[in-house]
Scaffold this motif. Structure first.
Motif, PDB file in Angstrom:
ATOM      1  N   HIS A 492       0.872  -1.179   0.000  1.00  0.00           N
ATOM      2  CA  HIS A 492       0.000   0.000   0.000  1.00  0.00           C
ATOM      3  C   HIS A 492       0.901   1.218   0.000  1.00  0.00           C
ATOM      4  N   ASP A 498      -4.153   1.451   5.900  1.00  0.00           N
ATOM      5  CA  ASP A 498      -2.938   0.756   6.300  1.00  0.00           C
ATOM      6  C   ASP A 498      -3.242  -0.609   6.909  1.00  0.00           C
ATOM      7  N   ALA A 500      -5.272  -2.787   5.630  1.00  0.00           N
ATOM      8  CA  ALA A 500      -5.576  -3.727   4.543  1.00  0.00           C
ATOM      9  C   ALA A 500      -6.943  -4.343   4.673  1.00  0.00           C
ATOM     10  N   TYR A 504     -10.005  -3.807  -3.341  1.00  0.00           N
ATOM     11  CA  TYR A 504      -9.334  -3.071  -4.415  1.00  0.00           C
ATOM     12  C   TYR A 504      -9.683  -3.687  -5.763  1.00  0.00           C
ATOM     13  N   ASP A 524      -7.094   4.993  -2.019  1.00  0.00           N
ATOM     14  CA  ASP A 524      -6.063   4.040  -1.574  1.00  0.00           C
ATOM     15  C   ASP A 524      -5.556   3.277  -2.803  1.00  0.00           C
ATOM     16  N   VAL A 526      -2.778   0.267  -4.197  1.00  0.00           N
ATOM     17  CA  VAL A 526      -1.919  -0.888  -3.869  1.00  0.00           C
ATOM     18  C   VAL A 526      -1.327  -1.438  -5.181  1.00  0.00           C
TER      19      VAL A 526
END
Length: 937
Positions: A492, A498, A500, A504, A524, A526
């Motif tokens: 990330h 943070d 998780a 996504y 966010d 990743v």
């Protein structure tokens, strides 16, 4: 007064079987009544080397009554004498060798019990008295004794007999059969157009036909006069006929002879061994003899009979049997059947220019004399070489079925010597003329072409391959699937997630980034694309794919591994695995575990290595199989050679019968082709057949074969080379396959028809010294095979169950068949032959030869033939001649003075000789030797 000794002479020993080697010797001793009173013993002292016989051995000889023999052990003189039965005179008679010599002798006298004392005496021709006188005495040594004289066996019946014959063509007649054959051989000659009809008619009788004249001219010798014209032919034909028309004549004569064998005396021959016995000693001698009999069939059987014996001999130990066997195998003989002429072994003599039977009997007798003397000498030498005896000296008694002799020396002072001598037989042989037969001769080409050969069936066992381990199968290399564990991390790099916990999805425009826009103003981000290094591939394998990926229930979804943006995937060059996430929720974890199954495929090098190992193992197996098969092939060839060489030949009479049938079949075909024999298969020519058998002894037909080198062939035959195979090549170890559509012969490769042959290369020095190749077609043999048959080195066609005569017959260029005329049918047979052979040349004058009958004067050839046929017909039907030819079986042996008589008169015994044969018996004979000279006394 001195004594006087007079030599009275010698006389034969009057006992049967005494022979001529020893005789009675007589000497008269004269003196006064006081010098030789009644009862006085008088003796001549002869040298010790004179072989005087003990008179007690001859009890029936009255001349030896009162005679004595005493050998003085001190002086070693032989005292031969007699006791005086009246005063003044004593006649001393003794047996000694017949040969005479001149030597010194002494005279002794003695009273009845007194010792011997020498006296002086005189001999005839010398008036001086002396203690010793030179006079006629028996020759020293032992005479050679070969048995009684042949006159002692007069009247002995023969124990065996053998019939011979000599065939002589009669010149002067140009026959149709030989003439037309000669015309066919010379298609460009002046006589090429001759046919059977050309040999009939007046022009043929006087040879006025130019073609016939050219034929006679062609077959004359170079010494005969050249015929300038047909007009000169009649007076010159005698020279032509006498010098060169032998191949054209259709007629000849066979003179028959019988060989008789008589059993005469036996005697001891040369020494075969020696033994000595010490004074007072005894030696036991065992004669050991071995006779071996070998019987070979399909399975080999060896039979050995031992009588504690070591004697080696064949069953052929009689000259009569050996002569019969030699005749059976002699390829120079004409071959016939079972009776009359056919019982005879016929030899071919030179052609005869005379039709006189006296001359032909003489010539035939000379030929028979030469051959039979050489033949019996040959077979006698062979018999002599067949005997071998070994003696063993033993000192213990063994239980054996052998001949055992005990030799004892009764003397206590002298060494005794014994020689072992073989007992020998004397066999008398006589020859007698027993008749003359008229014959018809005809030439036939390729006589053996119709004869089938023996084909031995021999199935070769397949080699035993069970003991050869087959190569272990090597399995194919299979794909391998190996697990690979990897973790997809939560990387990330933007936004507040943070922990998780968010979900996504791929960012628009960048599939390798995952985005979550749920937080206002704060996206966010990743990482969605990953590349993982893979472990090294196993040896011999390379990475080819991923079989499966297990995410263990993780909320991550991956793009297909074969997506274009991931290719190549997996990457063999970099040895990595690429993934692209399309949906992810790490559920509060920093990584998500994945397990993949990687697929590895064998490399080409690994596959090649595997195949190489397979090929190596298979090649080793095939090499051993090939070695076994080659060994079995070689053993099969050796076994076939052994079996072929050991095959028992068929009986000669059966082989000769087949050959005669083939020859006679060809004669009938020749007659058929010339119109003398009907050719209607629906109506067999019974009458013609009976006519031929009435005139000729068909079963007694004989034939002579021409050597194979007369067989027609190319002028420059090809020399043997690498590709030459010979008459019967050794079978190939790996025969080539048959062409498509051709079926293999039954029993192919499982039969043997002859001795194997093959081409071999020999290195020889060329003209310039450089080695060159020389090829020969050789025949195969082993250390177990019998000697190869006649013709093997010549490339002959060999019949494996035939004999030498059959092989010569098979390879002959042609045969000359000779058909004897039946006794009493000579005139009728001649008339028939005139129709078959024509009359060419029979009208010409007959040239009278020395010894011909006077009635042959001023006659033509045809006239003389008629006279000859009439004379033979009368002779062969005369019963007294038949009795004369059989008289030996009734009257027995009649000694022939001088051993030979001029063979001019028929039905007479004209030749005689003696053969000496060994036996398997050996006798021990006591002998003495001079210790100073070593000579036998």
């Amino acid at each position: 007064m001195a004594f006087a000794v007079t030599f009275l002479g010698t006389a034969p020993i009057p006992t049967a079987g005494s022979g001529t080697a020893y005789k009675l010797w007589s000497y008269r001793i004269d003196g006064t009544g006081s010098d030789i009173p009644t009862g006085q013993r008088m003796a001549l002292a002869l040298p010790d080397n004179v072989n005087v016989q003990d008179p007690s051995v001859y009890p029936d000889v009255t001349a030896l009554d009162g005679s004595f023999l005493w050998r003085d052990p001190v002086t070693r003189l032989n005292f031969v004498g007699r006791t005086a039965t009246s005063p003044s005179t004593v006649t001393v008679t003794f047996v000694a060798p017949a040969r005479t010599t001149t030597a010194s002798a002494r005279l002794f006298k003695s009273a009845t019990v007194a010792p011997w004392s020498p006296v002086v005496f005189t001999v005839a021709g010398s008036g001086t008295a002396a203690d010793g006188q030179t006079m006629v005495l028996p020759a020293p040594g032992v005479p050679t004794f070969t048995g009684r004289p042949v006159t002692d066996f007069e009247g002995a019946l023969p124990y065996a007999s053998e019939v011979f014959g000599v065939y002589q063509p009669l010149l002067g007649w140009v026959g149709s059969q030989a003439g037309t054959a000669a015309a066919a051989v010379h298609p460009t000659s002046r006589f090429a157009g001759l046919g059977p009809e050309s040999f009939h008619g007046d022009d043929a009788r006087g040879l006025r036909d130019p073609a016939l004249a050219a034929l006679a001219e062609h077959y004359r010798s170079s010494s005969a006069p050249t015929l300038a014209s047909t007009a000169e032919l009649a007076p010159a034909f005698a020279a032509v006929a006498a010098s060169g028309t032998a191949p054209l004549t259709p007629m000849g004569l066979v003179n028959l002879f019988r060989q008789y064998f008589f059993e005469f005396d036996t005697f001891l021959g040369a020494p075969t061994g020696h033994i000595w016995v010490s004074p007072g000693g005894t030696v036991e001698v065992v004669e050991t003899s071995t006779r071996r009999t070998l019987i070979e069939k399909t399975a080999e059987l060896a039979e050995e009979t031992t009588r504690k014996t070591e004697e080696s001999q064949t069953d052929q130990d009689d000259v009569a049997d050996a002569v019969k066997q030699d005749n059976t195998l002699d390829t120079k003989l004409g071959v016939s059947a079972t009776a009359g002429v056919s019982a005879a072994k016929i030899y071919h003599a030179d052609v005869s220019t005379t039709f006189g039977t006296q001359n032909t009997v003489k010539r035939g007798s000379e030929e028979t004399h030469k051959h039979t003397r050489v033949q019996t000498a040959k077979v006698t030498n062979e018999i002599k070489r067949n005997f071998k005896t070994t003696f063993k000296t033993v000192t213990e008694t063994t239980d054996t079925s052998s001949r055992r002799y005990v030799l004892q020396n009764t003397s206590t002072t002298e060494l005794a010597n014994y020689e072992f001598r073989r007992k020998m037989r004397k066999v008398g042989v006589q020859l007698q003329h027993i008749g003359t037969r008229l014959c018809w001769q005809v030439y036939l080409p390729n006589p053996g072409q119709e004869l089938g050969l023996g084909d031995m069936v021999h199935v070769v066992d397949a080699p035993d391959l069970t003991s050869i381990p087959k190569p272990e199968p090597i399995p194919d290399l299979e794909d391998k699937q190996l697990p690979f564990h990897f973790e997809v991390p939560f990387l990330h790099d933007q936004g507040p997630d943070d922990d998780a916990k968010l979900t996504y999805l791929p960012e628009a425009g960048n599939a390798c980034r995952g985005i979550n826009s749920s937080t206002t103003g704060h996206d966010d981000l990743v990482q969605f694309c990953f590349e993982f290094p893979l472990p090294p591939a196993p040896p011999g394998y390379h990475l080819t794919g991923v079989a499966s990926i297990d995410g263990h229930g993780a909320q991550l979804q991956l793009a297909p591994l074969n997506a274009s943006d991931l290719a190549p995937n997996p990457d063999p060059g970099k040895n990595t695995l690429k993934i692209r996430v399309t949906y992810a929720n790490w559920q509060g974890r920093k990584s998500m575990p994945f397990d993949a199954m990687l697929t590895y495929t064998p490399t080409d090098a690994a596959k090649d290595d595997l195949q190489k190992r397979r090929d190596t193992a298979q090649a080793a197996y095939q090499k051993e199989v090939g070695r076994r098969e080659h060994e079995a092939y070689g053993k099969a060839v050796r076994e076939r050679l052994r079996l072929v060489s050991a095959l028992t030949p068929r009986r000669p009479e059966v082989l000769r019968s087949e050959e005669r049938r083939v020859v006679f079949r060809n004669i009938l075909r020749r007659l058929e082709g010339n119109g003398h024999y009907p050719q209607d298969p629906d109506h067999p020519p019974f009458a013609e057949s009976e006519r031929i058998k009435q005139l000729f002894d068909v079963e007694e037909m004989l034939y002579f074969v021409a050597p194979d080198y007369w067989r027609p062939g190319p002028v420059n035959p090809l020399a043997p080379n690498r590709d030459s195979v010979g008459r019967y090549p050794v079978p190939s170890e790996n025969p080539p396959p048959l062409p498509t559509g051709i079926a293999e012969l039954p029993l192919a490769g499982q039969t043997v028809a002859g001795w194997y042959s093959r081409a071999d290369e020999y290195r020889t020095s060329g003209a310039a010294g450089a080695p060159t190749s020389e090829w020969r077609v050789d025949y195969l043999i082993t250390e177990e095979t019998q000697p190869a048959p006649l013709g093997s080195s010549l490339g002959w066609l060999i019949q494996i169950d035939g004999d030498e005569r059959r092989n010569e017959f098979l390879n002959a260029a042609w045969t000359k068949a000779v058909m004897p005329v039946r006794p009493g049918q000579e005139v009728a047979a001649l008339a028939w032959l005139l129709g078959v052979e024509g009359v060419a040349g029979l009208g010409l004058p007959y040239p009278v030869q020395p010894g011909d009958p006077t009635e042959y004067q001023n006659k033509t050839y045809g006239d003389v033939l008629q006279l000859l046929a009439a004379k033979l017909q009368a002779s062969n039907t005369e019963v007294n001649n038949t009795l004369a030819s059989e008289k030996v079986f009734e009257t027995g042996f009649d000694p022939l003075e001088g051993g030979f008589r001029k063979p001019e008169d028929p039905y007479q015994i004209f030749d005689q000789w003696i053969e000496v044969l060994p036996t398997d018996q050996v006798a021990a004979v006591a002998v003495r030797y001079d210790p100073r000279t070593g000579q036998q006394l």
